[in-house]
Scaffold this active site. Sequence first.
Site, mmCIF file in Angstrom:
data_model
loop_
_atom_site.group_PDB
_atom_site.id
_atom_site.type_symbol
_atom_site.label_atom_id
_atom_site.label_comp_id
_atom_site.label_asym_id
_atom_site.label_seq_id
_atom_site.Cartn_x
_atom_site.Cartn_y
_atom_site.Cartn_z
ATOM 1 N N SER A 193 0.861 -1.183 0.000
ATOM 2 C CA SER A 193 0.000 0.000 0.000
ATOM 3 C C SER A 193 0.894 1.229 0.000
ATOM 4 C CB SER A 193 -0.869 0.013 1.262
ATOM 5 O OG SER A 193 -1.535 1.261 1.389
ATOM 6 N N TYR A 251 -0.810 -0.065 10.458
ATOM 7 C CA TYR A 251 -1.201 -0.531 9.114
ATOM 8 C C TYR A 251 -0.048 -0.278 8.131
ATOM 9 C CZ TYR A 251 -3.733 -0.970 4.708
ATOM 10 O OH TYR A 251 -4.114 -1.349 3.447
HETATM 11 N N1 LIG Z 1 -8.841 -0.581 -0.356
HETATM 12 C C1 LIG Z 1 -7.769 0.191 -0.334
HETATM 13 O O1 LIG Z 1 -7.841 1.449 -0.387
HETATM 14 C C2 LIG Z 1 -6.402 -0.421 -0.260
HETATM 15 C C3 LIG Z 1 -5.285 0.366 -0.572
HETATM 16 C C4 LIG Z 1 -4.015 -0.195 -0.500
HETATM 17 C C5 LIG Z 1 -3.879 -1.514 -0.154
HETATM 18 N N2 LIG Z 1 -4.969 -2.268 0.149
HETATM 19 C C6 LIG Z 1 -4.766 -3.675 0.505
HETATM 20 O O2 LIG Z 1 -5.470 -4.476 -0.414
HETATM 21 C C7 LIG Z 1 -5.908 -5.675 0.217
HETATM 22 C C8 LIG Z 1 -7.402 -5.861 0.041
HETATM 23 O O3 LIG Z 1 -8.081 -4.718 0.500
HETATM 24 P P1 LIG Z 1 -9.677 -4.539 0.351
HETATM 25 O O4 LIG Z 1 -9.941 -3.091 0.272
HETATM 26 O O5 LIG Z 1 -10.189 -5.441 -0.710
HETATM 27 O O6 LIG Z 1 -10.125 -4.996 1.817
HETATM 28 P P2 LIG Z 1 -10.956 -6.240 2.379
HETATM 29 O O7 LIG Z 1 -10.984 -6.047 3.863
HETATM 30 O O8 LIG Z 1 -12.242 -6.378 1.644
HETATM 31 O O9 LIG Z 1 -10.066 -7.478 1.970
HETATM 32 C C9 LIG Z 1 -9.337 -8.252 2.843
HETATM 33 C C10 LIG Z 1 -9.765 -9.703 2.717
HETATM 34 O O10 LIG Z 1 -8.869 -10.486 3.523
HETATM 35 C C11 LIG Z 1 -9.652 -11.395 4.261
HETATM 36 N N3 LIG Z 1 -8.923 -11.783 5.474
HETATM 37 C C12 LIG Z 1 -8.738 -11.027 6.603
HETATM 38 N N4 LIG Z 1 -8.019 -11.724 7.493
HETATM 39 C C13 LIG Z 1 -7.745 -12.936 6.922
HETATM 40 C C14 LIG Z 1 -7.035 -14.081 7.345
HETATM 41 N N5 LIG Z 1 -6.459 -14.142 8.562
HETATM 42 N N6 LIG Z 1 -6.937 -15.145 6.505
HETATM 43 C C15 LIG Z 1 -7.537 -15.102 5.298
HETATM 44 N N7 LIG Z 1 -8.216 -14.031 4.830
HETATM 45 C C16 LIG Z 1 -8.315 -12.969 5.637
HETATM 46 C C17 LIG Z 1 -10.971 -10.683 4.541
HETATM 47 O O11 LIG Z 1 -12.003 -11.609 4.855
HETATM 48 C C18 LIG Z 1 -11.190 -9.940 3.229
HETATM 49 O O12 LIG Z 1 -11.908 -10.738 2.290
HETATM 50 C C19 LIG Z 1 -5.414 -5.576 1.660
HETATM 51 O O13 LIG Z 1 -4.126 -6.185 1.754
HETATM 52 C C20 LIG Z 1 -5.295 -4.079 1.870
HETATM 53 O O14 LIG Z 1 -4.373 -3.785 2.912
HETATM 54 C C21 LIG Z 1 -6.228 -1.752 0.103
#
Ligand SMILES: NC(=O)c1ccc[n+]([C@@H]2O[C@H](COP(=O)([O-])OP(=O)(O)OC[C@H]3O[C@@H](n4cnc5c(N)ncnc54)[C@H](O)[C@@H]3O)[C@@H](O)[C@H]2O)c1
Length: 246
Positions: free
Chosen positions: A141, A151
């Site tokens: 990120s 985070y």
């Molecule tokens: N949305 C954003 O703005 C953004 C920006 C930069 C990075 N990210 C990264 O992208 C990724 C996905 O983000 P998102 O926005 O889709 O969020 P999200 O919370 O929908 O996705 C995370 C997924 O991981 C799963 N998860 C959580 N703990 C787990 C575990 N212990 N084992 C297996 N699965 C698990 C959750 O059930 C969920 O489906 C993450 O790594 C987040 O840090 C997101």
Amino acid sequence: MSSKRFENKTIIVTGAAGGIGEAYARALAAEGANVVVADLADEKGKQVAADIGGLYVSTDVADEESAKALAAATVDAYGSIDGLVNNAAIYGGMKLDFLITVPWDYYKKFMSVNLDGALNVTRAVYPHMTNGGGAIVNQSSTAAWLYSGFYGLAKVGVNGLTQQLATELGGQNIRVNAIAPGPIDTEATRTTTPKEMVADIVNRLPLKRFGTPEDLVGMCLFLLSEEAGWITGQIFNVDGGQVIRS
Ligand SMILES: NC(=O)c1ccc[n+]([C@@H]2O[C@H](COP(=O)([O-])OP(=O)(O)OC[C@H]3O[C@@H](n4cnc5c(N)ncnc54)[C@H](O)[C@@H]3O)[C@@H](O)[C@H]2O)c1
């Protein structure tokens, strides 16, 4: 170039029950991959896997036995593994606190998922990348370069892990890269980051709009594909210009 870049390839996407991981899983399936959806959110994960004709494996990325069971179930179904996207993280609904005050138990659990989870699943999966190599994409990120407490610290770790693992696994032709997205419009962002904060961030981006999961798909599929065959140990921003590194 074939329009189906991932025919006969097997790729695991962690955290693919929704949000960005789901977009990756759907795009990979559309390009012919056998996709394994690995998540804790069983109901949503099963639905995504059913929609794309993939396999759902209930997985806790922080747990060693669970990661080994994910690798075993994938090999049982498809024979070997070609790609892994370490996307799962505690993000949607995460506690908003500071490094100096967050309770240790929460911090340790958070790091076990958001940083060690990627290493744990990689350790379980790489021995099965037996088709002449493989590709791993870690989800970082822009938070790694901006203030965002534990985070962001976990994502700094993901960047370091990407570089270190690229060195350890390069001899087996396993490439390890990371994507660092800027703010992405997912349900998790909508429920976790206050609206005004998002509006302010978007307003300060060179490309003045909220990113979408689809904005990230091109980079993810490129890094998993043979077109990226001589690229490893790199962190690629897909962020509307949020972080410009010199
Ligand atoms: N949305 C954003 O703005 C953004 C920006 C930069 C990075 N990210 C990264 O992208 C990724 C996905 O983000 P998102 O926005 O889709 O969020 P999200 O919370 O929908 O996705 C995370 C997924 O991981 C799963 N998860 C959580 N703990 C787990 C575990 N212990 N084992 C297996 N699965 C698990 C959750 O059930 C969920 O489906 C993450 O790594 C987040 O840090 C997101």
